[in-house]
Write an enzyme that holds these catalytic residues in place. Structure first.
Site, PDB file in Angstrom:
ATOM      1  N   HIS A 157     105.527 -12.458  23.036  1.00 45.29           N
ATOM      2  CA  HIS A 157     104.361 -11.570  22.840  1.00 45.29           C
ATOM      3  C   HIS A 157     104.728 -10.089  22.969  1.00 45.29           C
ATOM      4  O   HIS A 157     103.900  -9.229  22.643  1.00 45.29           O
ATOM      5  CB  HIS A 157     103.249 -11.890  23.849  1.00 45.29           C
ATOM      6  CG  HIS A 157     102.655 -13.254  23.684  1.00 45.29           C
ATOM      7  ND1 HIS A 157     102.103 -13.677  22.486  1.00 45.29           N
ATOM      8  CD2 HIS A 157     102.535 -14.304  24.545  1.00 45.29           C
ATOM      9  CE1 HIS A 157     101.668 -14.930  22.634  1.00 45.29           C
ATOM     10  NE2 HIS A 157     101.923 -15.327  23.871  1.00 45.29           N
ATOM     11  N   ASP A 211     106.028 -22.446  20.166  1.00 46.28           N
ATOM     12  CA  ASP A 211     105.115 -22.259  21.299  1.00 46.28           C
ATOM     13  C   ASP A 211     103.664 -22.495  20.837  1.00 46.28           C
ATOM     14  O   ASP A 211     103.353 -22.335  19.655  1.00 46.28           O
ATOM     15  CB  ASP A 211     105.272 -20.820  21.830  1.00 46.28           C
ATOM     16  CG  ASP A 211     104.569 -20.578  23.151  1.00 46.28           C
ATOM     17  OD1 ASP A 211     105.233 -20.699  24.196  1.00 46.28           O
ATOM     18  OD2 ASP A 211     103.357 -20.255  23.128  1.00 46.28           O
ATOM     19  N   HIS A 234     101.255 -20.624  21.345  1.00 48.22           N
ATOM     20  CA  HIS A 234     100.656 -19.339  20.973  1.00 48.22           C
ATOM     21  C   HIS A 234     101.439 -18.667  19.850  1.00 48.22           C
ATOM     22  O   HIS A 234     102.652 -18.841  19.739  1.00 48.22           O
ATOM     23  CB  HIS A 234     100.635 -18.400  22.189  1.00 48.22           C
ATOM     24  CG  HIS A 234      99.899 -18.961  23.370  1.00 48.22           C
ATOM     25  ND1 HIS A 234     100.517 -19.613  24.396  1.00 48.22           N
ATOM     26  CD2 HIS A 234      98.562 -18.965  23.649  1.00 48.22           C
ATOM     27  CE1 HIS A 234      99.617 -20.007  25.279  1.00 48.22           C
ATOM     28  NE2 HIS A 234      98.417 -19.627  24.860  1.00 48.22           N
ATOM     29  N   ASP A 271     104.098 -25.479  25.812  1.00 46.80           N
ATOM     30  CA  ASP A 271     102.631 -25.533  25.899  1.00 46.80           C
ATOM     31  C   ASP A 271     101.907 -26.268  24.759  1.00 46.80           C
ATOM     32  O   ASP A 271     100.709 -26.553  24.905  1.00 46.80           O
ATOM     33  CB  ASP A 271     102.010 -24.141  26.159  1.00 46.80           C
ATOM     34  CG  ASP A 271     102.659 -23.013  25.393  1.00 46.80           C
ATOM     35  OD1 ASP A 271     103.502 -23.296  24.535  1.00 46.80           O
ATOM     36  OD2 ASP A 271     102.315 -21.840  25.657  1.00 46.80           O
TER      37      ASP A 271
END
Ligand SMILES: [Zn+2]
Length: 342
Positions: free
Chosen positions: A124, A160, A162, A247
Protein backbone atom coordinates in the site's frame (compact mmCIF):
# COMPACT_ATOMS: atom_id res chain seq x y z
CA UNK A 1 22.37 -23.52 -6.30
CA UNK A 2 20.12 -23.50 -3.23
CA UNK A 3 16.55 -24.69 -3.85
CA UNK A 4 15.19 -21.89 -1.65
CA UNK A 5 16.39 -18.88 0.35
CA UNK A 6 14.62 -17.09 3.17
CA UNK A 7 14.76 -13.60 4.56
CA UNK A 8 13.72 -13.10 8.19
CA UNK A 9 13.26 -9.51 9.47
CA UNK A 10 15.50 -9.61 12.55
CA UNK A 11 14.23 -7.24 15.27
CA UNK A 12 10.79 -6.78 13.64
CA UNK A 13 9.01 -7.24 16.98
CA UNK A 14 10.00 -3.65 17.83
CA UNK A 15 7.53 -2.50 15.16
CA UNK A 16 4.20 -3.09 16.89
CA UNK A 17 1.20 -1.46 18.44
CA UNK A 18 -0.85 -3.10 21.14
CA UNK A 19 -4.08 -4.49 19.68
CA UNK A 20 -3.16 -3.78 16.04
CA UNK A 21 -3.80 -6.62 13.55
CA UNK A 22 -0.40 -6.07 11.83
CA UNK A 23 1.51 -7.65 14.69
CA UNK A 24 4.79 -9.52 15.17
CA UNK A 25 2.96 -12.82 15.78
CA UNK A 26 2.12 -12.93 12.06
CA UNK A 27 5.75 -13.52 11.15
CA UNK A 28 6.50 -15.61 14.21
CA UNK A 29 3.68 -18.05 13.46
CA UNK A 30 5.06 -18.46 9.94
CA UNK A 31 8.52 -19.09 11.33
CA UNK A 32 7.22 -21.67 13.81
CA UNK A 33 5.33 -23.49 11.05
CA UNK A 34 8.43 -23.57 8.83
CA UNK A 35 10.55 -24.80 11.74
CA UNK A 36 8.09 -27.58 12.54
CA UNK A 37 8.25 -28.76 8.91
CA UNK A 38 12.05 -28.52 8.99
CA UNK A 39 12.10 -26.07 6.08
CA UNK A 40 13.50 -23.31 8.25
CA UNK A 41 16.94 -24.73 8.98
CA UNK A 42 17.37 -26.52 5.67
CA UNK A 43 17.70 -23.37 3.53
CA UNK A 44 19.92 -20.29 3.85
CA UNK A 45 18.71 -17.06 5.45
CA UNK A 46 19.93 -13.97 3.65
CA UNK A 47 21.03 -10.68 5.17
CA UNK A 48 19.39 -7.50 3.94
CA UNK A 49 21.20 -5.35 1.36
CA UNK A 50 21.60 -1.59 1.73
CA UNK A 51 19.19 0.37 -0.47
CA UNK A 52 20.98 2.78 -2.79
CA UNK A 53 19.45 6.10 -3.90
CA UNK A 54 19.33 4.69 -7.44
CA UNK A 55 16.93 2.03 -6.20
CA UNK A 56 15.05 4.15 -3.64
CA UNK A 57 14.38 7.36 -5.55
CA UNK A 58 12.44 5.92 -8.51
CA UNK A 59 10.11 4.31 -5.90
CA UNK A 60 9.74 6.85 -3.06
CA UNK A 61 10.21 10.62 -3.24
CA UNK A 62 12.89 12.28 -1.08
CA UNK A 63 10.17 14.43 0.53
CA UNK A 64 8.22 11.38 1.58
CA UNK A 65 11.33 9.72 3.03
CA UNK A 66 12.06 12.82 5.12
CA UNK A 67 8.46 12.89 6.36
CA UNK A 68 8.51 9.19 7.18
CA UNK A 69 11.76 9.49 9.10
CA UNK A 70 10.30 12.32 11.19
CA UNK A 71 7.09 10.40 11.94
CA UNK A 72 9.10 7.32 12.95
CA UNK A 73 11.41 9.35 15.21
CA UNK A 74 8.34 10.48 17.13
CA UNK A 75 6.82 6.99 16.98
CA UNK A 76 3.43 8.36 15.93
CA UNK A 77 0.85 7.31 13.35
CA UNK A 78 1.30 8.21 9.68
CA UNK A 79 -2.48 7.87 9.22
CA UNK A 80 -5.37 6.40 11.19
CA UNK A 81 -4.27 2.79 10.70
CA UNK A 82 -0.54 3.07 9.95
CA UNK A 83 1.53 3.22 13.13
CA UNK A 84 5.27 3.64 13.63
CA UNK A 85 7.71 3.23 16.52
CA UNK A 86 11.17 4.82 16.85
CA UNK A 87 12.58 1.56 15.42
CA UNK A 88 10.24 1.48 12.40
CA UNK A 89 12.45 3.58 10.11
CA UNK A 90 15.33 1.15 10.40
CA UNK A 91 13.07 -1.91 10.36
CA UNK A 92 11.30 -0.71 7.18
CA UNK A 93 14.71 -0.41 5.49
CA UNK A 94 15.66 -3.81 6.85
CA UNK A 95 12.46 -5.34 5.43
CA UNK A 96 12.93 -3.76 2.00
CA UNK A 97 16.65 -4.59 1.97
CA UNK A 98 15.70 -8.21 2.66
CA UNK A 99 13.28 -8.21 -0.27
CA UNK A 100 16.06 -6.88 -2.49
CA UNK A 101 18.47 -9.52 -1.21
CA UNK A 102 16.05 -12.37 -1.98
CA UNK A 103 15.24 -11.00 -5.46
CA UNK A 104 18.93 -10.55 -6.22
CA UNK A 105 19.83 -14.09 -5.16
CA UNK A 106 17.19 -15.67 -7.40
CA UNK A 107 17.95 -13.30 -10.29
CA UNK A 108 21.63 -14.23 -10.18
CA UNK A 109 20.87 -17.94 -10.01
CA UNK A 110 22.36 -18.40 -6.54
CA UNK A 111 19.00 -19.72 -5.37
CA UNK A 112 16.15 -21.27 -7.30
CA UNK A 113 13.31 -19.60 -5.36
CA UNK A 114 12.99 -17.02 -2.63
CA UNK A 115 10.63 -16.45 0.26
CA UNK A 116 10.96 -13.08 1.96
CA UNK A 117 9.24 -12.56 5.30
CA UNK A 118 8.67 -8.82 5.05
CA UNK A 119 7.53 -6.88 8.05
CA UNK A 120 6.49 -4.07 7.95
CA UNK A 121 4.62 -4.98 4.74
CA UNK A 122 4.76 -2.81 1.63
CA UNK A 123 2.17 -2.94 -1.15
CA UNK A 124 0.00 0.00 0.00
CA UNK A 125 3.00 2.37 0.30
CA UNK A 126 2.83 4.83 -2.63
CA UNK A 127 5.62 7.04 -4.00
CA UNK A 128 4.76 9.72 -1.46
CA UNK A 129 2.86 8.26 1.44
CA UNK A 130 2.63 5.43 3.96
CA UNK A 131 -0.77 3.81 4.33
CA UNK A 132 -2.50 0.51 5.05
CA UNK A 133 0.15 -0.61 7.60
CA UNK A 134 2.88 -0.16 4.89
CA UNK A 135 5.91 2.17 5.10
CA UNK A 136 8.29 1.28 2.26
CA UNK A 137 7.13 -0.71 -0.77
CA UNK A 138 9.31 -3.81 -0.43
CA UNK A 139 8.32 -5.60 -3.62
CA UNK A 140 8.56 -2.42 -5.71
CA UNK A 141 12.09 -1.77 -4.40
CA UNK A 142 13.03 -5.37 -5.23
CA UNK A 143 11.69 -4.89 -8.78
CA UNK A 144 13.58 -1.62 -9.17
CA UNK A 145 16.78 -3.29 -8.02
CA UNK A 146 16.35 -5.96 -10.72
CA UNK A 147 15.71 -3.31 -13.39
CA UNK A 148 18.84 -1.44 -12.28
CA UNK A 149 20.99 -4.57 -12.61
CA UNK A 150 19.75 -5.27 -16.13
CA UNK A 151 16.27 -6.83 -16.10
CA UNK A 152 13.98 -5.55 -18.86
CA UNK A 153 10.61 -7.02 -17.85
CA UNK A 154 9.53 -7.93 -14.32
CA UNK A 155 6.03 -9.06 -13.30
CA UNK A 156 4.56 -8.42 -9.86
CA UNK A 157 1.59 -10.70 -9.16
CA UNK A 158 -0.28 -9.43 -6.09
CA UNK A 159 -2.42 -12.16 -4.51
CA UNK A 160 -3.12 -10.29 -1.26
CA UNK A 161 -6.80 -9.81 -0.35
CA UNK A 162 -6.35 -6.05 -0.82
CA UNK A 163 -5.47 -4.11 -3.94
CA UNK A 164 -1.81 -3.05 -3.89
CA UNK A 165 -2.55 0.58 -4.73
CA UNK A 166 1.00 1.64 -3.84
CA UNK A 167 2.66 -0.79 -6.21
CA UNK A 168 0.16 0.11 -8.92
CA UNK A 169 0.80 3.86 -8.49
CA UNK A 170 4.58 3.41 -8.56
CA UNK A 171 4.60 1.53 -11.87
CA UNK A 172 1.41 2.92 -13.48
CA UNK A 173 3.19 4.73 -16.31
CA UNK A 174 6.17 2.39 -16.66
CA UNK A 175 6.55 -0.36 -19.20
CA UNK A 176 9.31 -2.35 -17.46
CA UNK A 177 7.29 -3.61 -14.48
CA UNK A 178 3.95 -5.29 -15.15
CA UNK A 179 1.59 -5.23 -12.15
CA UNK A 180 -1.33 -7.64 -11.80
CA UNK A 181 -3.59 -7.85 -8.79
CA UNK A 182 -6.44 -10.09 -7.65
CA UNK A 183 -8.31 -8.60 -4.72
CA UNK A 184 -11.66 -8.42 -3.02
CA UNK A 185 -13.74 -5.58 -4.45
CA UNK A 186 -15.16 -3.32 -3.21
CA UNK A 187 -12.80 -3.21 -0.25
CA UNK A 188 -9.91 -1.21 1.22
CA UNK A 189 -8.20 0.81 -0.28
CA UNK A 190 -10.94 1.33 -2.91
CA UNK A 191 -8.76 1.22 -6.01
CA UNK A 192 -8.20 -1.68 -8.42
CA UNK A 193 -11.22 -1.61 -10.71
CA UNK A 194 -10.73 -3.49 -13.98
CA UNK A 195 -10.41 -0.39 -16.15
CA UNK A 196 -7.21 0.68 -14.34
CA UNK A 197 -4.75 -0.64 -16.91
CA UNK A 198 -1.84 1.83 -16.87
CA UNK A 199 -1.08 5.02 -18.78
CA UNK A 200 1.46 6.43 -21.23
CA UNK A 201 4.31 3.95 -21.73
CA UNK A 202 2.66 1.85 -19.00
CA UNK A 203 -0.59 1.44 -20.95
CA UNK A 204 -1.79 -2.19 -20.59
CA UNK A 205 1.01 -2.91 -18.12
CA UNK A 206 -1.35 -2.94 -15.12
CA UNK A 207 -4.06 -5.60 -14.82
CA UNK A 208 -6.76 -5.66 -12.15
CA UNK A 209 -9.04 -8.57 -11.38
CA UNK A 210 -11.51 -7.31 -8.74
CA UNK A 211 -13.19 -10.32 -7.12
CA UNK A 212 -16.58 -10.38 -5.41
CA UNK A 213 -16.80 -11.69 -1.82
CA UNK A 214 -17.04 -15.51 -1.53
CA UNK A 215 -15.19 -16.14 -4.80
CA UNK A 216 -13.39 -19.23 -3.44
CA UNK A 217 -10.71 -21.60 -4.76
CA UNK A 218 -12.34 -22.39 -8.07
CA UNK A 219 -12.74 -18.74 -9.05
CA UNK A 220 -9.03 -18.24 -8.34
CA UNK A 221 -8.13 -21.27 -10.50
CA UNK A 222 -10.23 -19.92 -13.36
CA UNK A 223 -8.53 -16.51 -13.04
CA UNK A 224 -5.08 -18.17 -12.96
CA UNK A 225 -5.72 -20.31 -16.05
CA UNK A 226 -7.79 -17.92 -18.14
CA UNK A 227 -6.25 -14.55 -17.22
CA UNK A 228 -2.95 -14.62 -15.32
CA UNK A 229 -1.07 -17.33 -17.25
CA UNK A 230 -2.16 -16.06 -20.70
CA UNK A 231 -1.03 -12.57 -19.66
CA UNK A 232 2.33 -13.96 -18.51
CA UNK A 233 2.66 -15.56 -21.98
CA UNK A 234 2.03 -12.16 -23.49
CA UNK A 235 4.26 -10.07 -21.18
CA UNK A 236 7.10 -12.60 -20.91
CA UNK A 237 8.57 -11.43 -17.60
CA UNK A 238 12.14 -12.42 -16.78
CA UNK A 239 11.20 -12.95 -13.14
CA UNK A 240 7.92 -13.14 -11.17
CA UNK A 241 7.67 -11.38 -7.82
CA UNK A 242 4.58 -12.43 -5.86
CA UNK A 243 3.05 -10.10 -3.28
CA UNK A 244 2.03 -12.85 -0.90
CA UNK A 245 -0.70 -11.92 1.56
CA UNK A 246 -2.47 -14.77 3.30
CA UNK A 247 -5.60 -12.69 3.86
CA UNK A 248 -7.57 -14.25 0.95
CA UNK A 249 -7.83 -17.31 3.25
CA UNK A 250 -11.36 -18.04 4.46
CA UNK A 251 -10.39 -17.60 8.12
CA UNK A 252 -9.08 -14.06 7.68
CA UNK A 253 -10.93 -11.56 9.85
CA UNK A 254 -10.61 -8.70 7.32
CA UNK A 255 -11.92 -10.38 4.18
CA UNK A 256 -14.22 -12.87 2.48
CA UNK A 257 -12.42 -14.33 -0.53
CA UNK A 258 -12.69 -17.88 0.88
CA UNK A 259 -9.44 -19.25 -0.54
CA UNK A 260 -8.07 -22.39 1.18
CA UNK A 261 -4.41 -23.01 2.04
CA UNK A 262 -4.37 -25.86 -0.45
CA UNK A 263 -5.90 -23.57 -3.07
CA UNK A 264 -3.15 -21.01 -2.42
CA UNK A 265 -0.55 -23.73 -2.91
CA UNK A 266 -2.08 -24.64 -6.25
CA UNK A 267 -1.98 -21.03 -7.42
CA UNK A 268 1.73 -20.83 -6.60
CA UNK A 269 2.30 -24.23 -8.29
CA UNK A 270 0.86 -22.78 -11.49
CA UNK A 271 3.15 -19.74 -11.35
CA UNK A 272 6.16 -21.94 -10.52
CA UNK A 273 5.51 -24.17 -13.57
CA UNK A 274 5.13 -21.11 -15.76
CA UNK A 275 8.40 -19.74 -14.40
CA UNK A 276 10.16 -23.08 -14.92
CA UNK A 277 9.08 -23.17 -18.54
CA UNK A 278 9.60 -19.51 -19.38
CA UNK A 279 12.01 -17.63 -17.11
CA UNK A 280 14.55 -20.09 -15.71
CA UNK A 281 12.28 -20.79 -12.74
CA UNK A 282 12.80 -17.32 -11.31
CA UNK A 283 10.00 -16.64 -8.83
CA UNK A 284 9.99 -15.30 -5.27
CA UNK A 285 7.36 -14.51 -2.66
CA UNK A 286 7.24 -11.36 -0.52
CA UNK A 287 5.02 -11.22 2.54
CA UNK A 288 2.29 -8.58 2.56
CA UNK A 289 -0.87 -8.88 4.71
CA UNK A 290 -2.86 -11.63 6.41
CA UNK A 291 -4.23 -11.52 9.95
CA UNK A 292 -5.29 -15.01 11.03
CA UNK A 293 -2.40 -16.98 12.53
CA UNK A 294 -3.82 -20.38 11.54
CA UNK A 295 -4.18 -19.15 7.95
CA UNK A 296 -0.59 -17.89 8.08
CA UNK A 297 0.61 -21.39 8.86
CA UNK A 298 -1.66 -23.25 6.45
CA UNK A 299 -1.06 -20.96 3.46
CA UNK A 300 2.67 -20.68 4.05
CA UNK A 301 3.30 -24.41 4.26
CA UNK A 302 1.33 -24.85 1.04
CA UNK A 303 3.14 -22.10 -0.87
CA UNK A 304 6.61 -23.15 0.32
CA UNK A 305 5.86 -26.74 -0.75
CA UNK A 306 4.82 -25.33 -4.14
CA UNK A 307 8.04 -23.31 -4.44
CA UNK A 308 9.99 -26.52 -3.78
CA UNK A 309 7.95 -28.54 -6.25
CA UNK A 310 6.56 -30.74 -3.47
CA UNK A 311 2.96 -31.79 -3.35
CA UNK A 312 1.35 -30.27 -0.31
CA UNK A 313 0.60 -32.99 2.23
CA UNK A 314 -2.22 -31.05 3.77
CA UNK A 315 -5.78 -31.98 3.16
CA UNK A 316 -7.70 -28.99 2.01
CA UNK A 317 -9.95 -27.59 4.65
CA UNK A 318 -13.31 -28.12 3.09
CA UNK A 319 -15.59 -25.20 2.75
CA UNK A 320 -19.12 -25.27 1.48
CA UNK A 321 -19.57 -26.30 -2.15
CA UNK A 322 -21.31 -23.06 -2.86
CA UNK A 323 -19.88 -22.38 -6.32
CA UNK A 324 -18.69 -19.01 -7.49
CA UNK A 325 -20.95 -15.97 -7.18
CA UNK A 326 -22.60 -15.10 -10.48
CA UNK A 327 -21.04 -11.63 -10.33
CA UNK A 328 -17.67 -13.38 -10.64
CA UNK A 329 -18.49 -14.50 -14.20
CA UNK A 330 -19.55 -11.02 -15.18
CA UNK A 331 -16.21 -9.63 -13.92
CA UNK A 332 -14.32 -12.45 -15.66
CA UNK A 333 -15.97 -11.67 -19.02
CA UNK A 334 -15.20 -7.96 -18.67
CA UNK A 335 -11.54 -8.59 -17.82
CA UNK A 336 -11.27 -10.89 -20.85
CA UNK A 337 -12.80 -8.23 -23.06
CA UNK A 338 -10.36 -5.57 -21.89
CA UNK A 339 -7.37 -7.86 -22.39
CA UNK A 340 -8.71 -9.51 -25.57
CA UNK A 341 -8.51 -12.97 -24.06
CA UNK A 342 -11.69 -14.33 -25.66
ZN1 LIG B 1 -4.04 -7.40 2.67
Amino acid sequence: MDDLVFFYPEGHEKHYEVGHPERPERVESIRTALEAKEYWDRYPHLEQLPISDEVMHPIHTPDYLLALEEVCKKGIHFDADTYTTPESWELAHNSAGGAISVARSVWKGEAKRGFSLNRPPGHHATPNRAMGFCLLNNVALAAQYLINVGANRIAIIDLDLHHGNGTQDIFYSREDVFYLSTHQYPHYPGSGWLNETGEGPGQMKTANIPLPPFSGDNAFFIVMNEIILPLMDRIKPEMILVSYGFDPHFADPLGNLQLTGDGYGRLIESLVSWADENCNGRISLFLEGGYDLGAAKECTLAVVAALLGEKSSQTAASIAENGEPTTFYSILEQVKLIWELQ
